[in-house]
Design a protein around this motif. Structure first.
Motif, mmCIF file in Angstrom:
data_model
loop_
_atom_site.group_PDB
_atom_site.id
_atom_site.type_symbol
_atom_site.label_atom_id
_atom_site.label_comp_id
_atom_site.label_asym_id
_atom_site.label_seq_id
_atom_site.Cartn_x
_atom_site.Cartn_y
_atom_site.Cartn_z
ATOM 1 N N UNK A 219 -2.056 3.076 12.566
ATOM 2 C CA UNK A 219 -0.955 2.138 12.353
ATOM 3 C C UNK A 219 0.069 2.732 11.385
ATOM 4 N N UNK A 220 1.319 2.469 11.671
ATOM 5 C CA UNK A 220 2.372 2.982 10.784
ATOM 6 C C UNK A 220 3.586 2.065 10.885
ATOM 7 N N UNK A 221 4.198 1.812 9.733
ATOM 8 C CA UNK A 221 5.430 1.035 9.674
ATOM 9 C C UNK A 221 6.480 1.830 8.914
ATOM 10 N N UNK A 222 7.662 1.973 9.501
ATOM 11 C CA UNK A 222 8.765 2.677 8.863
ATOM 12 C C UNK A 222 9.939 1.709 8.666
ATOM 13 N N UNK B 72 0.923 12.243 14.719
ATOM 14 C CA UNK B 72 1.460 11.516 15.863
ATOM 15 C C UNK B 72 0.442 11.254 16.960
ATOM 16 N N UNK B 73 -0.486 12.202 17.178
ATOM 17 C CA UNK B 73 -1.455 12.031 18.261
ATOM 18 C C UNK B 73 -2.443 10.911 17.990
ATOM 19 N N UNK B 74 -2.561 10.475 16.733
ATOM 20 C CA UNK B 74 -3.494 9.401 16.387
ATOM 21 C C UNK B 74 -2.844 8.024 16.440
ATOM 22 N N UNK B 75 -1.537 7.972 16.455
ATOM 23 C CA UNK B 75 -0.817 6.714 16.299
ATOM 24 C C UNK B 75 -0.974 5.822 17.530
ATOM 25 N N UNK B 76 -1.270 4.536 17.290
ATOM 26 C CA UNK B 76 -1.401 3.561 18.374
ATOM 27 C C UNK B 76 -0.535 2.323 18.132
ATOM 28 N N UNK B 77 -0.222 2.021 16.871
ATOM 29 C CA UNK B 77 0.528 0.806 16.543
ATOM 30 C C UNK B 77 1.687 1.200 15.626
ATOM 31 N N UNK B 78 2.898 1.086 16.137
ATOM 32 C CA UNK B 78 4.073 1.570 15.411
ATOM 33 C C UNK B 78 5.103 0.453 15.253
ATOM 34 N N UNK B 79 5.604 0.292 14.028
ATOM 35 C CA UNK B 79 6.689 -0.642 13.745
ATOM 36 C C UNK B 79 7.830 0.119 13.091
ATOM 37 N N UNK B 80 9.011 -0.010 13.659
ATOM 38 C CA UNK B 80 10.222 0.579 13.087
ATOM 39 C C UNK B 80 11.222 -0.545 12.876
ATOM 40 N N UNK C 100 -0.116 1.595 21.823
ATOM 41 C CA UNK C 100 -0.522 0.316 22.389
ATOM 42 C C UNK C 100 0.429 -0.795 21.955
ATOM 43 N N UNK C 101 1.062 -0.604 20.820
ATOM 44 C CA UNK C 101 1.981 -1.610 20.298
ATOM 45 C C UNK C 101 3.189 -0.916 19.686
ATOM 46 N N UNK C 102 4.373 -1.388 20.063
ATOM 47 C CA UNK C 102 5.612 -0.800 19.550
ATOM 48 C C UNK C 102 6.565 -1.925 19.193
ATOM 49 N N UNK C 103 6.947 -1.979 17.907
ATOM 50 C CA UNK C 103 7.884 -2.987 17.430
ATOM 51 C C UNK C 103 9.120 -2.267 16.894
ATOM 52 N N UNK C 104 10.235 -2.536 17.535
ATOM 53 C CA UNK C 104 11.487 -1.838 17.233
ATOM 54 C C UNK C 104 12.568 -2.915 17.126
ATOM 55 N N UNK C 105 12.687 -3.510 15.949
ATOM 56 C CA UNK C 105 13.485 -4.725 15.838
ATOM 57 C C UNK C 105 14.571 -4.604 14.781
ATOM 58 N N UNK C 106 15.441 -5.614 14.801
ATOM 59 C CA UNK C 106 16.498 -5.771 13.804
ATOM 60 C C UNK C 106 17.562 -4.684 13.840
ATOM 61 N N UNK C 107 17.836 -4.156 15.004
ATOM 62 C CA UNK C 107 18.927 -3.183 15.100
ATOM 63 C C UNK C 107 20.283 -3.842 14.877
ATOM 64 N N UNK C 108 20.440 -5.059 15.420
ATOM 65 C CA UNK C 108 21.713 -5.782 15.335
ATOM 66 C C UNK C 108 22.873 -4.874 15.735
#
Length: 461
Positions: A78-81, A103-111, A142-150
């Motif tokens: 899991x990683x959040x940026x 990067x090869x281990x990442x499954x849940x990413x929030x940007x 498995x999960x990708x959150x890419x929000x608040x670009x506006x």
């Protein structure tokens, strides 16, 4: 040299750690005691799991055994940026280093691009152009959150927009295992948003379970009638949850969802905002068809900055399996909302399904007491009741009595009464004290309060 490169990658996870620590050669392991030096990897990994990146980097440089545990894939799933605001440049550096090393281990990413500006938007685009291509060759998200670009609000340069859309589209085309995708509040222009949805549909439309696309397009766009949009939506065949704007729905879209998601769709969240197109109507027939195809469906409606009965009642047609309702009227003291008509409509048509309601009413020019009390009498399945409005103390007491008599059995019960006099404030405080023991015994989150800032002796009931 290889060990030095590995150490550098570890330090890239945290700039402060990289600037304060030097490389520790394995031949000069710090003496951490014979027990801890040879501690099992499973123990070290568990310890790492409780640490932030700075402390992980420090711990990894103690000895070779601890450094090996640092590489465990489960630590980097899991990683959040946070890419907006003052963090933009630091996050750009961290994201690129992380993609190369883990990067090869990442499954849940929030940007997230919180607090964007003209400057940070350019940094963000450059960071994504470096980060996402590295990640798409390694990660199986498995999960990708890419929000608040506006994007419609802050991104003024078309070249930057197009570069970011191209990078994101290419990345999503390579994600074949996504289960959750959040693109909320991106505010893409129409063709860009459609390209994104099409890319997701082609790569993982068969396996995606949760799609959050509230405000994926900028406001004022009439999306629901476009043929290309309908084709893009039709690629999603396994959704359990979908969140979207009312302007993205129509009878045709409802028919697509009914055909593709029969027996699968469990939750639909619909956002209605004042500036979004919401003059069209979805018929009772379309809602009934979707409800029959998806018998476990729960619909959640959010009305934001909308309070007129003429807007809300035609949208909330009988037949919707309405589970949750949120209405915020906005701030307009002189409006004749006809809120009582809305509450009466809800009480009559959704008494068997409604379980969560949250009302924020600017009703200083109209009384809603009788209608609100009738709603609490009718909707006996309510589990969460939150209201912020101008109310009589007697009405609040009557509703509390329903709770005491178990005619209403909520787990959350919050009432904020507005425009109270000092005497009314004291009466409200008395009610809070009177029902406190009952709330504690039944584990009810019970709160009666006012919107006023008053003297310290009234600060807490």
């Amino acid at each position: 040299m290889e060990r030095r490169r590995s150490s550098s990658c570890k330090m890239s996870l945290c700039k402060s750690a990289s600037s304060s620590l030097g490389y520790v050669d394995s031949s000069m392991d710090v003496d951490c005691g014979s027990g801890w030096k040879y501690a099992p990897q499973v123990v070290l990994v568990k310890i790492y799991s409780f640490l932030n990146d700075t402390d992980r980097a420090i711990m990894a440089r103690v000895c070779r055994n601890w450094s090996l545990a640092f590489e465990a894939g489960c630590l980097w799933r899991r990683r959040r940026f946070e890419m907006g605001g003052y963090r933009a440049r630091t996050a750009e550096f961290q994201a690129s280093g992380f993609a190369e090393k883990f990067g090869q281990h990442l499954r849940y990413l929030t940007i997230s691009c919180n607090h964007p500006s003209l400057v940070t938007c350019k940094i963000f685009q450059r960071a994504m152009e470096a980060f996402l291509p590295k990640l798409q060759r390694r990660a199986k998200l498995k999960e990708f959150r890419f929000s608040r670009l506006e994007m419609d609000r802050y991104w003024r340069y078309e070249q930057l927009k197009e570069k970011l859309i191209l990078t994101l589209t290419r990345f999503l085309r390579q994600q074949f295992c996504l289960r959750v995708l959040d693109l909320s509040y991106s505010q893409f222009y129409l063709s860009a948003g459609l390209r994104i949805i099409e890319s997701v549909g082609l790569s993982c439309g068969h396996c995606l379970r949760r799609l959050i696309m509230e405000d994926i397009f900028h406001s004022r766009l009439t999306v629901y009638s476009g043929l290309r949009y309908k084709r893009a939506i039709s690629r999603f065949t396994n959704l359990r949850t979908i969140s979207l704007n009312y302007g993205y729905l129509s009878d045709d879209v409802m028919e697509i969802l009914r055909g593709n998601l029969a027996g699968k769709l469990k939750t639909m969240r619909v956002r209605v905002y004042r500036s979004d197109p919401h003059g069209h109507r979805i018929t009772k027939l379309a809602w009934n068809g979707l409800r029959r195809a998806c018998p476990s469906l729960k619909v959640k409606f959010n009305f934001e900055s909308i309070g007129f009965a003429s807007d809300i009642i035609p949208i909330l047609v009988a037949g919707i399996p309405l589970y949750e309702l949120y209405i915020w009227t906005g701030f307009d003291d002189n409006s004749d909302w006809r809120l009582s008509s809305i509450l009466n409509h809800v009480a009559v048509n959704f008494k068997d399904t409604l379980e969560i309601c949250n009302f924020e009413f600017d009703n200083s020019t109209e009384m809603i007491d009788d209608a609100l009390f009738r709603l609490t009498q009718s909707c006996v399945r309510l589990r969460s009741f939150i209201t912020n409005a101008v109310l009589l103390i007697s009405t609040i007491q009557n509703i509390c009595e329903l709770v005491e008599q178990r005619k209403l059995d909520p787990r959350t019960f919050h009432i904020t009464a507005c425009n109270l006099s000092d005497l009314e404030w004291a009466e409200l405080a008395y009610l809070q004290e009177k029902y406190a023991n009952m709330a504690d015994e039944r584990s009810i989150d019970f709160r009666l309060s006012s919107d006023l800032i008053v003297e310290s002796r009234h600060a807490e009931f």
